[in-house]
Design an enzyme around this catalytic site. Structure first.
Site, PDB file in Angstrom:
ATOM      1  CB  THR A  33      17.603  88.035  45.823  1.00 19.95           C
ATOM      2  OG1 THR A  33      17.350  89.705  46.049  1.00 19.95           O
ATOM      3  CG2 THR A  33      16.960  87.877  46.918  1.00 19.95           C
ATOM      4  CD  GLU A  41      22.871  78.637  52.201  1.00 17.90           C
ATOM      5  OE1 GLU A  41      23.367  77.928  52.868  1.00 17.90           O
ATOM      6  OE2 GLU A  41      22.050  78.788  51.030  1.00 17.90           O
ATOM      7  CG  HIS A  67      17.048  91.612  48.412  1.00 13.54           C
ATOM      8  ND1 HIS A  67      17.735  91.219  47.405  1.00 13.54           N
ATOM      9  CD2 HIS A  67      17.787  92.710  49.334  1.00 13.54           C
ATOM     10  CE1 HIS A  67      18.641  91.946  47.603  1.00 13.54           C
ATOM     11  NE2 HIS A  67      18.909  92.927  48.445  1.00 13.54           N
TER      12      HIS A  67
END
Length: 128
Positions: A33, A41, A67
């Site tokens: 994750t 990002e 996730h």
């Protein structure tokens, strides 16, 4: 110039160093994750950098993602982002992550536009 609708895409292959077992976020050899968040990002940041003024950059300030599916080592993963809101220096992105079998994560990510020199100086000032 920054405007809603800017899209980004970044792709990579899941390697051992990006698994939950390797980085310590879990016990299994699947895409971690934290690595999915890093991919998100990077995708968002890279999508807007060409639209910033010289000396500007962005920093991540909030991540709200799920996730929802595991991806094993060796599979391709990618993130698709879209800038959906601009509030002065705050940028809001809609993000989705996929592997070769489908959706593995989705949510929102916020970044702020910064003056990189000022931001770095302020951060370094904490050492004093």
């Amino acid at each position: 110039m920054l405007q809603p609708g800017i899209k980004g895409r970044r792709e990579e292959v899941v390697v051992e160093e990006k698994t939950a077992a390797h980085i310590g976020s879990g016990l299994v050899r699947v895409f971690a994750t934290p690595m999915m968040i890093a991919l998100i990002e990077q995708t968002c940041n890279e999508s807007v950098v060409p639209h910033l003024d010289p000396g500007q950059g962005t920093v991540g300030t909030q991540v709200n993602v799920s996730h929802c599916a595991a991806t094993p080592v060796g599979m391709r993963v990618w993130c698709e982002s879209e800038l959906i809101e601009i509030d002065r220096r705050r940028l809001v992105f809609s993000v989705k992550a996929f592997d070769e079998c489908g959706l593995i994560g989705e949510g929102r990510h916020e970044r702020f536009v910064i003056d990189t020199q000022q931001f770095t100086a302020k951060a370094e000032g904490k050492k004093a």
